[in-house]
Write a protein that holds these residues in place. Structure first.
Motif, PDB file in Angstrom:
ATOM      1  N   THR A 129       0.854  -1.188   0.000  1.00  0.00           N
ATOM      2  CA  THR A 129       0.000   0.000   0.000  1.00  0.00           C
ATOM      3  C   THR A 129       0.890   1.237   0.000  1.00  0.00           C
ATOM      4  OG1 THR A 129      -0.119   0.080   2.417  1.00  0.00           O
ATOM      5  CG2 THR A 129      -1.840  -1.182   1.290  1.00  0.00           C
ATOM      6  N   GLY A 130       0.258   2.396  -0.157  1.00  0.00           N
ATOM      7  CA  GLY A 130       0.989   3.643  -0.048  1.00  0.00           C
ATOM      8  C   GLY A 130       1.248   4.327  -1.383  1.00  0.00           C
ATOM      9  N   ALA A 131       1.975   5.453  -1.328  1.00  0.00           N
ATOM     10  CA  ALA A 131       2.194   6.309  -2.490  1.00  0.00           C
ATOM     11  C   ALA A 131       2.968   5.599  -3.598  1.00  0.00           C
ATOM     12  CB  ALA A 131       2.930   7.573  -2.058  1.00  0.00           C
ATOM     13  N   THR A 132       3.972   4.809  -3.229  1.00  0.00           N
ATOM     14  CA  THR A 132       4.760   4.083  -4.240  1.00  0.00           C
ATOM     15  C   THR A 132       3.881   3.117  -5.020  1.00  0.00           C
ATOM     16  OG1 THR A 132       6.747   4.236  -2.876  1.00  0.00           O
ATOM     17  CG2 THR A 132       6.728   2.549  -4.593  1.00  0.00           C
ATOM     18  N   THR A 133       3.016   2.435  -4.311  1.00  0.00           N
ATOM     19  CA  THR A 133       2.097   1.488  -4.947  1.00  0.00           C
ATOM     20  C   THR A 133       1.155   2.207  -5.900  1.00  0.00           C
ATOM     21  OG1 THR A 133       2.166   0.250  -2.863  1.00  0.00           O
ATOM     22  CG2 THR A 133       0.516  -0.416  -4.469  1.00  0.00           C
ATOM     23  N   LEU A 134       0.572   3.303  -5.443  1.00  0.00           N
ATOM     24  CA  LEU A 134      -0.367   4.071  -6.272  1.00  0.00           C
ATOM     25  C   LEU A 134       0.304   4.594  -7.537  1.00  0.00           C
ATOM     26  CD1 LEU A 134      -2.391   6.090  -3.615  1.00  0.00           C
ATOM     27  CD2 LEU A 134      -3.292   4.352  -5.173  1.00  0.00           C
ATOM     28  N   ALA A 135       1.528   5.078  -7.416  1.00  0.00           N
ATOM     29  CA  ALA A 135       2.232   5.621  -8.580  1.00  0.00           C
ATOM     30  C   ALA A 135       2.430   4.550  -9.650  1.00  0.00           C
ATOM     31  CB  ALA A 135       3.574   6.202  -8.154  1.00  0.00           C
ATOM     32  N   ALA A 136       2.785   3.337  -9.241  1.00  0.00           N
ATOM     33  CA  ALA A 136       2.972   2.250 -10.205  1.00  0.00           C
ATOM     34  C   ALA A 136       1.647   1.859 -10.851  1.00  0.00           C
ATOM     35  CB  ALA A 136       3.602   1.046  -9.515  1.00  0.00           C
ATOM     36  N   ILE A 137       0.592   1.820 -10.066  1.00  0.00           N
ATOM     37  CA  ILE A 137      -0.733   1.464 -10.593  1.00  0.00           C
ATOM     38  C   ILE A 137      -1.193   2.461 -11.646  1.00  0.00           C
ATOM     39  CG2 ILE A 137      -3.183   1.334  -9.965  1.00  0.00           C
ATOM     40  CD1 ILE A 137      -2.173   0.136  -7.251  1.00  0.00           C
ATOM     41  N   GLU A 138      -0.935   3.732 -11.412  1.00  0.00           N
ATOM     42  CA  GLU A 138      -1.395   4.775 -12.340  1.00  0.00           C
ATOM     43  C   GLU A 138      -0.719   4.697 -13.699  1.00  0.00           C
ATOM     44  OE1 GLU A 138      -0.760   8.333 -10.130  1.00  0.00           O
ATOM     45  OE2 GLU A 138      -2.522   8.037  -8.851  1.00  0.00           O
ATOM     46  N   ALA A 139       0.387   3.972 -13.787  1.00  0.00           N
ATOM     47  CA  ALA A 139       1.093   3.813 -15.065  1.00  0.00           C
ATOM     48  C   ALA A 139       0.625   2.583 -15.831  1.00  0.00           C
ATOM     49  CB  ALA A 139       2.599   3.733 -14.821  1.00  0.00           C
ATOM     50  N   MET A 140      -0.368   1.867 -15.322  1.00  0.00           N
ATOM     51  CA  MET A 140      -0.832   0.625 -15.939  1.00  0.00           C
ATOM     52  C   MET A 140      -2.256   0.758 -16.468  1.00  0.00           C
ATOM     53  SD  MET A 140       0.532  -2.323 -13.345  1.00  0.00           S
ATOM     54  CE  MET A 140       2.280  -2.670 -13.211  1.00  0.00           C
ATOM     55  N   ARG A 141      -2.561  -0.057 -17.471  1.00  0.00           N
ATOM     56  CA  ARG A 141      -3.922  -0.154 -18.001  1.00  0.00           C
ATOM     57  C   ARG A 141      -4.278  -1.639 -18.130  1.00  0.00           C
ATOM     58  NH1 ARG A 141      -3.546   4.368 -16.887  1.00  0.00           N
ATOM     59  NH2 ARG A 141      -4.121   6.247 -18.045  1.00  0.00           N
ATOM     60  N   PRO A 142      -4.585  -2.301 -17.030  1.00  0.00           N
ATOM     61  CA  PRO A 142      -4.881  -3.742 -17.094  1.00  0.00           C
ATOM     62  C   PRO A 142      -6.117  -4.039 -17.939  1.00  0.00           C
ATOM     63  CG  PRO A 142      -4.491  -3.020 -14.831  1.00  0.00           C
ATOM     64  CD  PRO A 142      -4.634  -1.779 -15.659  1.00  0.00           C
ATOM     65  N   ASP A 143      -6.068  -5.161 -18.639  1.00  0.00           N
ATOM     66  CA  ASP A 143      -7.251  -5.613 -19.373  1.00  0.00           C
ATOM     67  C   ASP A 143      -8.316  -6.118 -18.413  1.00  0.00           C
ATOM     68  OD1 ASP A 143      -6.361  -5.483 -22.270  1.00  0.00           O
ATOM     69  OD2 ASP A 143      -4.746  -6.674 -21.398  1.00  0.00           O
ATOM     70  N   ILE A 144      -7.872  -6.736 -17.331  1.00  0.00           N
ATOM     71  CA  ILE A 144      -8.813  -7.304 -16.369  1.00  0.00           C
ATOM     72  C   ILE A 144      -8.194  -7.257 -14.972  1.00  0.00           C
ATOM     73  CG2 ILE A 144      -7.991  -9.658 -16.783  1.00  0.00           C
ATOM     74  CD1 ILE A 144     -10.922 -10.592 -16.479  1.00  0.00           C
ATOM     75  N   PHE A 145      -9.007  -6.932 -14.002  1.00  0.00           N
ATOM     76  CA  PHE A 145      -8.581  -6.863 -12.600  1.00  0.00           C
ATOM     77  C   PHE A 145      -9.463  -7.788 -11.792  1.00  0.00           C
ATOM     78  CE2 PHE A 145      -9.150  -4.106  -8.551  1.00  0.00           C
ATOM     79  CZ  PHE A 145      -8.219  -4.852  -7.851  1.00  0.00           C
ATOM     80  N   PHE A 146      -8.849  -8.709 -11.070  1.00  0.00           N
ATOM     81  CA  PHE A 146      -9.583  -9.564 -10.138  1.00  0.00           C
ATOM     82  C   PHE A 146      -9.399  -8.980  -8.743  1.00  0.00           C
ATOM     83  CE2 PHE A 146      -8.806 -12.380 -13.743  1.00  0.00           C
ATOM     84  CZ  PHE A 146     -10.094 -12.866 -13.950  1.00  0.00           C
TER      85      PHE A 146
END
Length: 250
Positions: free
Chosen positions: A150-167
């Motif tokens: 969790t946290g800011a580092t995690t959010l920054a990495a997520i914002e750079a992704m466009r997953p086709d599907i999220f479970f």
């Protein structure tokens, strides 16, 4: 009606109906809504129920820690995991949330499947060591209860992704109160991943339906679909079908 009698009735209604609307109960008992709201406030302060806008829900027991959850509903989670894995196609970017059911998705993936799996859970990543899949492990502050970052580092990495599907993993889902989990930071991470993904699915064992946890993630209707157990009753699923969600029975 005495306070003790009202409280006993509130407890019984929550047990039988799974929720309570303050105005409806006040009208039924010919009492002011303020009286019922005061009862609900006092009972919530004593840890007897959970207050929500307009009424109350039963109090959810504390979620067991990760090792304990690995032993719960094993067969059902394996079935859900296999069904979810069948939705994954070669070449996709798939985001796997943490949790014991999502670990079953990882285990069910064909070992030669050419796919990229992103996850912020080291336990999920470890399940994929012997798979052909490319694995992107996102870092951050480890929330040990669920074994996810969790946290800011995690959010920054997520914002750079466009997953086709999220479970997405959740601890509770309710047609009115949405998807929820037990930790504020974890809820924010789940919400961020769903915002980036083309589709979001939840694998849900029967006990999660009609329940709430303290921290809301998002409305149920934002999901692409639910993967559910074969033996869940149709009455439980009816409000989710009304949202035009895809329903997949495992």
């Amino acid at each position: 009606m005495l306070t003790s009698q009202r409280r006993a009735l509130i407890t019984a209604r929550l047990a039988s109906d799974g929720q309570l609307v303050a105005k409806a109960l006040a009208d039924e008992l010919d009492l002011s809504e303020d009286t019922i709201r005061r009862d609900l406030r006092d009972m919530a302060a004593e840890g007897l129920l959970q207050r929500v806008h307009g009424g109350a829900l039963p109090l959810q027991p504390p979620l067991p820690d990760f090792p304990a959850r690995q032993t719960m509903a094993g067969t059902a989670k394996r079935d859900l995991g296999k069904m979810a894995a069948g939705l994954i196609r070669p070449g996709q970017l798939v985001f796997l949330d943490g949790g014991t059911t999502n670990a079953e998705i990882a285990r069910a993936l064909p070992r030669n499947l050419a796919v990229t799996i992103a996850t912020h859970s080291p336990t999920i990543a470890a399940e994929l060591v012997r798979h052909a899949a490319d694995v992107i492990l996102i870092g951050g502050r480890l929330y040990k209860h669920s074994m996810v970052a969790t946290g800011a580092t995690t959010l920054a990495a997520i914002e750079a992704m466009r997953p086709d599907i999220f479970f997405m993993g959740v601890t509770a889902l309710h047609p009115a109160h949405g998807l929820s989990t037990g930790d504020f930071e974890e809820a924010a991470i789940k919400r961020a991943i769903a915002a980036q993904a083309a589709e979001t699915f939840v694998c849900a064992t029967n006990e999660k339906f009609g329940a709430t946890s303290p921290h809301r993630i998002m409305p149920v209707e934002r999901l692409a679909g639910l993967i559910v157990q074969q033996d869940i009753d149709e009455q439980t699923l009816a409000p989710y079908r009304d949202m035009a969600l895809q329903m997949i029975a495992a």
